[in-house]
Design a protein around this motif. Sequence first.
Motif, PDB file in Angstrom:
ATOM      1  N   LEU A 383      -7.442  -6.976  22.884  1.00 25.88           N
ATOM      2  CA  LEU A 383      -8.292  -7.272  21.740  1.00 25.88           C
ATOM      3  C   LEU A 383      -9.000  -6.033  21.202  1.00 25.88           C
ATOM      4  N   GLY A 384      -9.506  -5.196  22.110  1.00 27.88           N
ATOM      5  CA  GLY A 384     -10.229  -4.001  21.667  1.00 27.88           C
ATOM      6  C   GLY A 384      -9.371  -3.093  20.817  1.00 27.88           C
ATOM      7  N   LEU A 385      -8.150  -2.809  21.295  1.00 29.09           N
ATOM      8  CA  LEU A 385      -7.235  -1.952  20.534  1.00 29.09           C
ATOM      9  C   LEU A 385      -6.827  -2.632  19.230  1.00 29.09           C
ATOM     10  N   GLY A 386      -6.634  -3.961  19.285  1.00 28.11           N
ATOM     11  CA  GLY A 386      -6.283  -4.694  18.070  1.00 28.11           C
ATOM     12  C   GLY A 386      -7.368  -4.608  17.012  1.00 28.11           C
ATOM     13  N   LEU A 387      -8.633  -4.718  17.450  1.00 25.37           N
ATOM     14  CA  LEU A 387      -9.752  -4.595  16.504  1.00 25.37           C
ATOM     15  C   LEU A 387      -9.812  -3.206  15.893  1.00 25.37           C
ATOM     16  N   LEU A 388      -9.544  -2.176  16.702  1.00 28.51           N
ATOM     17  CA  LEU A 388      -9.548  -0.799  16.185  1.00 28.51           C
ATOM     18  C   LEU A 388      -8.480  -0.631  15.104  1.00 28.51           C
ATOM     19  N   LEU A 389      -7.268  -1.117  15.414  1.00 28.49           N
ATOM     20  CA  LEU A 389      -6.184  -1.034  14.423  1.00 28.49           C
ATOM     21  C   LEU A 389      -6.520  -1.884  13.188  1.00 28.49           C
ATOM     22  N   GLY A 390      -7.186  -3.023  13.434  1.00 27.25           N
ATOM     23  CA  GLY A 390      -7.572  -3.887  12.315  1.00 27.25           C
ATOM     24  C   GLY A 390      -8.561  -3.217  11.383  1.00 27.25           C
ATOM     25  N   TYR A 391      -9.531  -2.511  11.963  1.00 23.60           N
ATOM     26  CA  TYR A 391     -10.491  -1.776  11.130  1.00 23.60           C
ATOM     27  C   TYR A 391      -9.784  -0.700  10.306  1.00 23.60           C
ATOM     28  N   LEU A 392      -8.829  -0.021  10.933  1.00 21.22           N
ATOM     29  CA  LEU A 392      -8.072   1.006  10.196  1.00 21.22           C
ATOM     30  C   LEU A 392      -7.304   0.374   9.033  1.00 21.22           C
ATOM     31  N   ALA A 393      -6.687  -0.799   9.308  1.00 24.52           N
ATOM     32  CA  ALA A 393      -5.949  -1.489   8.245  1.00 24.52           C
ATOM     33  C   ALA A 393      -6.892  -1.949   7.136  1.00 24.52           C
ATOM     34  N   PHE A 394      -8.080  -2.417   7.520  1.00 21.92           N
ATOM     35  CA  PHE A 394      -9.066  -2.873   6.540  1.00 21.92           C
ATOM     36  C   PHE A 394      -9.477  -1.731   5.610  1.00 21.92           C
ATOM     37  N   PHE A 395      -9.802  -0.582   6.195  1.00 20.72           N
ATOM     38  CA  PHE A 395     -10.169   0.562   5.353  1.00 20.72           C
ATOM     39  C   PHE A 395      -8.973   1.050   4.537  1.00 20.72           C
ATOM     40  N   GLY A 396      -7.771   0.870   5.096  1.00 22.47           N
ATOM     41  CA  GLY A 396      -6.561   1.208   4.341  1.00 22.47           C
ATOM     42  C   GLY A 396      -6.421   0.355   3.092  1.00 22.47           C
ATOM     43  N   VAL A 397      -6.746  -0.941   3.217  1.00 25.37           N
ATOM     44  CA  VAL A 397      -6.692  -1.843   2.061  1.00 25.37           C
ATOM     45  C   VAL A 397      -7.716  -1.424   1.011  1.00 25.37           C
ATOM     46  N   LEU A 398      -8.921  -1.059   1.465  1.00 22.04           N
ATOM     47  CA  LEU A 398      -9.952  -0.610   0.522  1.00 22.04           C
ATOM     48  C   LEU A 398      -9.488   0.629  -0.241  1.00 22.04           C
ATOM     49  N   ILE A 399      -8.959   1.604   0.501  1.00 17.50           N
ATOM     50  CA  ILE A 399      -8.483   2.840  -0.138  1.00 17.50           C
ATOM     51  C   ILE A 399      -7.326   2.537  -1.085  1.00 17.50           C
ATOM     52  N   TYR A 400      -6.404   1.659  -0.630  1.00 16.64           N
ATOM     53  CA  TYR A 400      -5.269   1.282  -1.469  1.00 16.64           C
ATOM     54  C   TYR A 400      -5.749   0.648  -2.781  1.00 16.64           C
ATOM     55  N   SER A 401      -6.745  -0.238  -2.694  1.00 14.18           N
ATOM     56  CA  SER A 401      -7.248  -0.915  -3.894  1.00 14.18           C
ATOM     57  C   SER A 401      -7.805   0.084  -4.894  1.00 14.18           C
ATOM     58  N   TRP A 402      -8.543   1.062  -4.406  1.00 14.46           N
ATOM     59  CA  TRP A 402      -9.093   2.098  -5.288  1.00 14.46           C
ATOM     60  C   TRP A 402      -7.980   2.950  -5.898  1.00 14.46           C
ATOM     61  N   LEU A 403      -6.997   3.298  -5.074  1.00 13.75           N
ATOM     62  CA  LEU A 403      -5.885   4.099  -5.585  1.00 13.75           C
ATOM     63  C   LEU A 403      -5.102   3.329  -6.646  1.00 13.75           C
ATOM     64  N   TYR A 404      -4.872   2.043  -6.393  1.00 15.09           N
ATOM     65  CA  TYR A 404      -4.123   1.225  -7.345  1.00 15.09           C
ATOM     66  C   TYR A 404      -4.895   1.075  -8.656  1.00 15.09           C
ATOM     67  N   ASN A 405      -6.198   0.784  -8.551  1.00 15.29           N
ATOM     68  CA  ASN A 405      -7.017   0.642  -9.761  1.00 15.29           C
ATOM     69  C   ASN A 405      -7.079   1.935 -10.556  1.00 15.29           C
ATOM     70  N   PHE A 406      -7.205   3.055  -9.834  1.00 11.09           N
ATOM     71  CA  PHE A 406      -7.247   4.350 -10.497  1.00 11.09           C
ATOM     72  C   PHE A 406      -5.941   4.630 -11.231  1.00 11.09           C
ATOM     73  N   ALA A 407      -4.802   4.346 -10.558  1.00  9.02           N
ATOM     74  CA  ALA A 407      -3.496   4.569 -11.175  1.00  9.02           C
ATOM     75  C   ALA A 407      -3.328   3.663 -12.395  1.00  9.02           C
ATOM     76  N   SER A 408      -3.827   2.422 -12.295  1.00  2.13           N
ATOM     77  CA  SER A 408      -3.705   1.474 -13.418  1.00  2.13           C
ATOM     78  C   SER A 408      -4.525   1.926 -14.610  1.00  2.13           C
ATOM     79  N   MET A 409      -5.763   2.380 -14.357  1.00  3.05           N
ATOM     80  CA  MET A 409      -6.633   2.822 -15.453  1.00  3.05           C
ATOM     81  C   MET A 409      -6.108   4.100 -16.093  1.00  3.05           C
ATOM     82  N   ARG A 410      -5.524   4.973 -15.280  1.00  3.67           N
ATOM     83  CA  ARG A 410      -4.964   6.200 -15.848  1.00  3.67           C
ATOM     84  C   ARG A 410      -3.755   5.885 -16.712  1.00  3.67           C
ATOM     85  N   GLY A 411      -3.024   4.851 -16.304  1.00  3.52           N
ATOM     86  CA  GLY A 411      -1.821   4.468 -17.064  1.00  3.52           C
ATOM     87  C   GLY A 411      -2.115   3.609 -18.259  1.00  3.52           C
ATOM     88  N   ALA A 412      -3.336   3.019 -18.320  1.00  3.33           N
ATOM     89  CA  ALA A 412      -3.679   2.106 -19.425  1.00  3.33           C
ATOM     90  C   ALA A 412      -3.869   2.835 -20.730  1.00  3.33           C
TER      91      ALA A 412
END
Length: 412
Positions: A383-412
């Motif tokens: 569980l401990g290692l799973g939570l660590l990987l989960g936090y990394l994935a969570f922050f990855g989703v946050l970063i991905y969302s910002w990157l996607y929004n930025f790419a969309s606004m630049r392309g708009a």
Amino acid sequence: MESNALDKARLLMNLNRTAEAIQELRQWLLQQPEDLEALILLVQAYINTHEYAKALETAEELLSQAPDYSIAHYFYGVTLLLAKRYADAEQALLEAVELDPWDADYFNMLGTLHNLQKNWEKALFYADQGLAIDPEHVQCLNTRTEALTKLGRLDEMQSTIEDTLAADPHNAYTQATVGWSKLERGNISEARQHFAEALRMKPTYEFAQEGMKEAVKAKNPLYRAYLNYSFWMSRHQSSMQWSIILGVLLGQNLVRQYAERFPVLNVLLVLIIAFLYFTWVMMPVGYLILQLDSYGRMALEKNQKRLAWITGIALCVGVLSLAVHYWLDYGPLFLLGMYGLLVIIPLSRLLDHPERIPTWLKVVSWLIIGLGALAVLVGFVYLGLGLLLGYLAFFGVLIYSWLYNFASMRGA
């Protein structure tokens, strides 16, 4: 001979056989490379087939042969606009106006350009300039309607809508534009009538199809609230949009700091987090709403139907897993629940229109999806290692969302 070749090309374009028209025009231009009318038709044909790079190249050739013709500057400006070179497009269109200040089409295109850039006042100014030349110019009336809608000037907007429909009630673009204006003002039933009329005239018209989808989804109160938020955001420049998003995030952090001292703020915190989450997933949730509607599902493409069901399953897995976790206090189910809710964000972008996503962002998407799945699997064993990987994935989703929004606004 010239008349026959050009007449044939026009006929083919009117029959929507544009590829054949292009071949006919190219063959003719091999014999008469300085035929300006043929070059103009070829630019229009390339625009109709969305071959914007070729349209721009042909417009440059047209301009080099006829630098003193306003129409050459006009089409050069149109192709630059389609290439999203807005500053250059405006300069070319102003050159066209300077050479011929009595063509309403030129002012309409300047208004369209500023609508795309969300310069609503300038768009309105140029639309009015065109209407001063031709009071019944349908495109200028449509451009004016869009600008007034975004500016919130309701009385003028309603008057313009009436003028637009009176000028050309049998124009599919006019009906769809009025439909979008009605939808943005919350008149959903009237919006659907205008979209239906546009689709009756032109069943494959994507602008009206998208409007009808939004109108059907807007029957759902949750989606209607999101749609109002989207329209409100769309009125602002990209820089202002980022300021609003940053303001919400900073507000969330501020509320979090004071939540311990004032527990009632926890309710506000949950609402802010829910708001942020739904702004990320409302597109696939909208497809799910359509899929569950007996008429709405007919408007979905095959990949959108698939995404709708995936979204529904992921939401159910996420909500049920978190509910059972809080009941049994079983950590791995927390990971599964969060994965179900968050995987929708990158997965929906990949499945909806993958051609719009840069290759590097697709790679990031699959890495995040894979990391999240790994976190869930590991969590059932360690569980401990799973939570660590989960936090990394969570922050990855946050970063991905910002990157996607930025790419969309630049392309708009």
